[in-house]
Design a protein around this motif. Structure first.
Motif, short mmCIF file in Angstrom:
data_model
loop_
_atom_site.label_atom_id
_atom_site.label_comp_id
_atom_site.label_asym_id
_atom_site.label_seq_id
_atom_site.Cartn_x
_atom_site.Cartn_y
_atom_site.Cartn_z
N ILE A 172 0.84 -1.20 0.00
CA ILE A 172 0.00 0.00 0.00
C ILE A 172 0.87 1.24 0.00
O ILE A 172 0.64 2.21 -0.76
CB ILE A 172 -0.94 -0.01 1.21
N SER A 173 1.88 1.22 0.85
CA SER A 173 2.73 2.41 0.94
C SER A 173 3.48 2.65 -0.36
O SER A 173 3.60 3.79 -0.82
CB SER A 173 3.74 2.24 2.08
N LEU A 174 3.97 1.56 -0.93
CA LEU A 174 4.71 1.71 -2.18
C LEU A 174 3.83 2.26 -3.28
O LEU A 174 4.26 3.14 -4.05
CB LEU A 174 5.28 0.36 -2.63
N SER A 175 2.64 1.77 -3.38
CA SER A 175 1.77 2.26 -4.46
C SER A 175 1.40 3.72 -4.22
O SER A 175 1.30 4.51 -5.16
CB SER A 175 0.52 1.40 -4.61
N ALA A 176 1.24 4.09 -2.94
CA ALA A 176 1.00 5.50 -2.65
C ALA A 176 2.19 6.34 -3.07
O ALA A 176 2.05 7.42 -3.68
CB ALA A 176 0.73 5.69 -1.15
N GLN A 177 3.37 5.83 -2.77
CA GLN A 177 4.59 6.54 -3.13
C GLN A 177 4.69 6.73 -4.64
O GLN A 177 5.00 7.82 -5.13
CB GLN A 177 5.78 5.72 -2.62
N VAL A 178 4.42 5.66 -5.35
CA VAL A 178 4.51 5.74 -6.81
C VAL A 178 3.51 6.73 -7.37
O VAL A 178 3.84 7.54 -8.25
CB VAL A 178 4.29 4.34 -7.41
N ASP A 179 2.31 6.69 -6.84
CA ASP A 179 1.30 7.61 -7.35
C ASP A 179 1.71 9.05 -7.13
O ASP A 179 1.61 9.90 -8.03
CB ASP A 179 -0.03 7.36 -6.64
N VAL A 180 2.19 9.32 -5.94
CA VAL A 180 2.55 10.70 -5.62
C VAL A 180 3.71 11.15 -6.49
O VAL A 180 3.71 12.26 -7.05
CB VAL A 180 2.90 10.82 -4.13
N MET A 181 4.69 10.27 -6.62
CA MET A 181 5.85 10.66 -7.39
C MET A 181 5.49 10.90 -8.85
O MET A 181 5.97 11.84 -9.48
CB MET A 181 6.92 9.57 -7.30
N ARG A 182 4.66 10.05 -9.34
CA ARG A 182 4.30 10.19 -10.74
C ARG A 182 3.52 11.47 -10.98
O ARG A 182 3.76 12.20 -11.95
CB ARG A 182 3.48 8.98 -11.19
N SER A 183 2.60 11.73 -10.08
CA SER A 183 1.81 12.94 -10.27
C SER A 183 2.69 14.17 -10.12
O SER A 183 2.55 15.16 -10.86
CB SER A 183 0.65 12.98 -9.29
N LEU A 184 3.64 14.11 -9.19
CA LEU A 184 4.55 15.24 -9.04
C LEU A 184 5.40 15.42 -10.29
O LEU A 184 5.64 16.55 -10.73
CB LEU A 184 5.44 15.01 -7.82
N ALA A 185 5.82 14.32 -10.83
CA ALA A 185 6.63 14.40 -12.03
C ALA A 185 5.83 15.02 -13.17
O ALA A 185 6.33 15.92 -13.88
CB ALA A 185 7.11 13.00 -12.42
N SER A 186 4.64 14.57 -13.32
CA SER A 186 3.84 15.12 -14.43
C SER A 186 3.55 16.59 -14.20
O SER A 186 3.59 17.40 -15.13
CB SER A 186 2.54 14.33 -14.58
N VAL A 187 3.28 16.94 -12.97
CA VAL A 187 3.01 18.35 -12.68
C VAL A 187 4.23 19.20 -12.96
O VAL A 187 4.14 20.26 -13.60
CB VAL A 187 2.56 18.51 -11.20
N SER A 188 5.35 18.72 -12.52
CA SER A 188 6.55 19.53 -12.73
C SER A 188 6.88 19.64 -14.21
O SER A 188 7.36 20.67 -14.67
CB SER A 188 7.72 18.92 -11.96
N GLU A 189 6.60 18.59 -14.92
CA GLU A 189 6.85 18.67 -16.35
C GLU A 189 5.94 19.69 -17.01
O GLU A 189 6.38 20.45 -17.88
CB GLU A 189 6.65 17.30 -16.98
N LEU A 190 4.71 19.64 -16.59
CA LEU A 190 3.79 20.62 -17.17
C LEU A 190 4.23 22.04 -16.85
O LEU A 190 4.23 22.93 -17.71
CB LEU A 190 2.38 20.39 -16.61
N VAL A 191 4.61 22.20 -15.61
CA VAL A 191 5.04 23.54 -15.19
C VAL A 191 6.26 23.98 -15.97
O VAL A 191 6.33 25.10 -16.48
CB VAL A 191 5.32 23.54 -13.67
N ASN A 192 7.20 23.06 -16.09
CA ASN A 192 8.43 23.45 -16.76
C ASN A 192 8.25 23.60 -18.25
O ASN A 192 8.99 24.34 -18.90
CB ASN A 192 9.52 22.41 -16.47
N HIS A 193 7.33 22.86 -18.74
CA HIS A 193 7.11 22.93 -20.18
C HIS A 193 6.56 24.29 -20.57
O HIS A 193 6.86 24.82 -21.64
CB HIS A 193 6.13 21.84 -20.57
N ASN A 194 5.77 24.81 -19.69
CA ASN A 194 5.19 26.12 -19.97
C ASN A 194 6.12 27.17 -19.56
O ASN A 194 6.71 27.89 -19.63
CB ASN A 194 3.91 26.31 -19.18
#
Lengths: 190, 462
Positions: free
Chosen positions: A168-190
């Motif tokens: 459970i913890s690992l999947s939570a970790q993965v979800d958070v990291m992935r969403s953070l990655a996508s967010v940061s990419e979006l932010v940086n892309h713009n």
């Protein structure tokens, strides 16, 4: 079942704290070092989100805070005063001694049972099948123990419990990291 | 517990000839011809009337509960008038005393009530009954007097024997005789009697059990009979008089604590495996070994994802690639699981395990910093390929269903690198594309997959 959002939020909070401290300490890090730092901070944040309730979290923190390791400083920064409390809960040396004894005695037991099994001539099919199945299960349990932090100290029942929580913890970790990655990419892309 | 005291042995030899008789007597309601039991009456019993004995016999054989209640009063009032040679043995002084008290009181009661006069054959049966009752009282009295010595003739002999018997009769007699054992002196008799009354209250079968056990207990098979009744009682689940707390066992299952603990442990494990089944994708396996396999794969997968995601967060060059741990590199498939699963597999790659992984990983990461192309070539040399992460879940489900299940690795290339210049060699065009590497060429072998790899401008498998 997807990890609860409360867990994710707590993890995110702690992780961001850790990341900030990591980045503040060293400015020029190679990719590997940075990866390590990020992963470390993420793991520690994950483990501390459990507040020492689970065995694997304590084991993880204890492993990181081993004496003589570089990351200890980092961990102490991230966790703050909690780190001492959490590591104290797990009696690492005692557990390791007990664990070694247990491992040694298990090996002796295994050797003796193997000899006994060899002397037994032809076992009936059913017994053979069950013995094979048991061997399989035992091998896989060993593998699982090696995967889960602090797994070698647990008995079978608690191992499965810890696995549950760890997944459970690992999947939570993965979800958070992935969403953070996508967010940061979006932010940086713009 | 074995009846190993010499008193018990003496008793056995003494009563062997007579063990069947009281049993028959109990079971039948009618009068029976009873062989001469070679009964050695104490001096006190010789003075009893045949009438009295016969009455006792009939009453005990027909309605135990009723008769016991009838007898209550005499037992409460032991009178020492008829005490004779019963107390010859100094050790059993008070015991003999109690005997005689009881018998004398009974006799008195009988005389008060007046009774018919049956013929002599039942007398011997009656004497057996008396003997039993005396044994019972003797047990209580002996327990209270704590006199287990064997001396003083047959009477003394069978006083101590019921004591040793009682120690073994947990289930059937414990509830009945607990109080007598703790009381002393005269109270023992009354308490014993209360035990009788209580036994009758518990149910009609209880006194039967009691008598059965008492009677058969005096034989050579005492212990096994007791165990059978105990086992029968506990196995069929209807033991209201059990003093111990026992987990009620289902039919045909053992009741000793070890197997119970084992069963509890197994149930707990099964519960948790069920919970895990819901978590792990494709966890519909019924077999414990394959379920564990799935769990292991999933945990490895998640750990690898975390590793890769942490790399991507670096904002470093393109993907940092981590090679896979192939769990089933052989063509055979799941059948080879015995040998290939886990880190202990016979394959050299697997045996090196995580060391080679991290080394490769670091290498690729370094290469990627400089040039994507060189990283790709490096991977190619290792037999790896890159793959878009959008296929990650799809592949994992597909491979779960297929025979082989190679671990797949998620890699996040982060094309937005604030710190580094984006090199032109970026394969994936979409910004958030992640890359997968899949080892075990033979396992995949899907042309479609390769095609999609090419779409992402990745390297296909050699």
């Amino acid at each position: 079942m997807s990890p609860p959002s409360s867990l994710k939020q707590e993890f995110l909070k702690k992780w961001i704290e850790g990341l900030q401290r990591c980045s503040s300490s060293k400015n020029n890090m190679s990719i590997l070092e940075r990866k390590k730092a990020i992963k470390l901070s993420a793991d520690v944040a994950m483990a501390s989100a459990r507040n020492g309730t689970t065995c694997w979290s304590r084991a993880l923190i204890a492993n990181v805070s081993k004496d003589g390791s570089d990351e200890k400083y980092l961990v102490e920064q991230i966790l703050g005063p909690e780190s001492e409390r959490i590591t104290m809960k797990k009696v690492s040396t005692g557990a390791s001694m007990v664990c070694n004894k247990r491992i040694r005695s298990k090996k002796i037991l295994k050797k003796s049972t193997r000899r006994i099994r060899r002397t037994r001539k032809c076992a009936p099919h059913a017994a053979l099948a069950t013995s094979i199945a048991k061997r399989l299960v035992r091998k896989r349990t060993q593998v699982l123990k090696s995967l889960i932090p602090g797994g070698k100290f647990m008995n079978e029942v608690s191992l499965i419990e810890e696995t549950l929580d760890y997944i459970i913890s690992l999947s939570a970790q993965v979800d958070v990291m992935r969403s953070l990655a996508s967010v940061s990419e979006l932010v940086n892309h713009n | 517990m074995q009846p190993c005291s010499r008193e018990m042995q003496a008793m056995n030899s003494f009563l062997c000839q007579t063990q069947q008789i009281p049993l028959e007597n109990l079971e039948s309601n009618g009068h029976q011809q009873i062989q001469n039991p070679k009964f050695e009456p104490t001096s006190s019993t010789t003075s009893y009337d045949d009438d009295f004995l016969e009455q006792m016999l009939s009453s005990t054989s027909t309605l135990p509960s009723g008769s016991w209640s009838d007898l209550k009063s005499p037992w409460d009032l032991p009178k020492p008038d008829d005490q004779t040679g019963g107390g010859s043995n100094p050790d059993h002084n008070n015991v003999g005393f109690n005997y005689d008290e009881v018998l004398a009181s009974k006799l008195r009661q009988h005389q008060i009530n007046g009774g018919g006069g049956p013929t002599s054959p039942p007398t011997t049966a009656m004497k057996m009954m008396m003997q039993q009752q005396m044994m019972l009282t003797g047990r209580a009295a002996a327990a209270s007097a704590a006199a287990a010595g064997g001396g003083g003739g047959g009477g003394g002999g069978w006083l101590s024997i019921p004591l040793s018997l009682s120690s073994g009769n947990d289930i059937v007699d414990g509830s009945l005789f607990k109080s007598p054992n703790h009381q002393g002196g005269d109270g023992a008799v009354q308490a014993l009697y209360n035990g009788f009354g209580g036994g009758s209250l518990h149910g009609t079968n209880q006194p039967q059990h009691f008598h059965h056990s008492q009677a058969s207990g005096f034989g050579a098979n005492a212990r096994t009979a007791m165990n059978q009744t105990q086992a029968g009682g506990s196995n069929t689940g209807g033991t209201p008089a059990q003093p111990k707390q026992r987990v009620r066992a289902r039919r045909g299952q053992a009741t000793d604590p070890h197997s119970i603990a084992e069963r509890l442990r197994r149930e707990r494990i099964a519960e948790r495996m069920k919970a895990l089944q819901e978590l792990v994708p494709n966890g519909n396996k019924t077999d414990k070994a394959s379920m564990l396999d799935e769990i292991i794969d999933y945990v490895k997968f998640l750990q690898l994802q975390v590793k890769v995601l942490s790399m991507s967060r670096l904002g470093g060059a393109a993907a940092a690639v981590a090679p896979l741990v192939a769990d089933a590199p052989s063509e055979g498939g799941r059948g080879d699981c015995i040998q290939t699963s886990g880190n202990g597999g016979p394959h050299g790659r697997n045996s090196n395990g995580n060391d080679s992984l991290t080394v490769t990983e670091d290498q690729v990461a370094k290469l990627m910093e400089e040039d994507m192309g060189s990283a790709m070539q490096y991977l190619q040399g290792k037999g790896l390929c890159l793959m878009p992460i959008s296929l990650a879940t799809a592949i994992s489900t597909v491979t779960c269903q297929s025979k082989n299940n190679p671990m797949i690795n998620n890699v996040n290339p982060n094309n937005n690198r604030p710190l580094r210049q984006a090199s032109g060699g970026e394969g994936p065009s979409s910004p958030s594309m992640s890359v997968l590497t899949v080892q075990s060429a033979a396992a995949m072998g899907n042309g479609g997959v390769d095609g999609s790899i090419k779409d992402a401008a990745s390297v296909s498998k050699p």
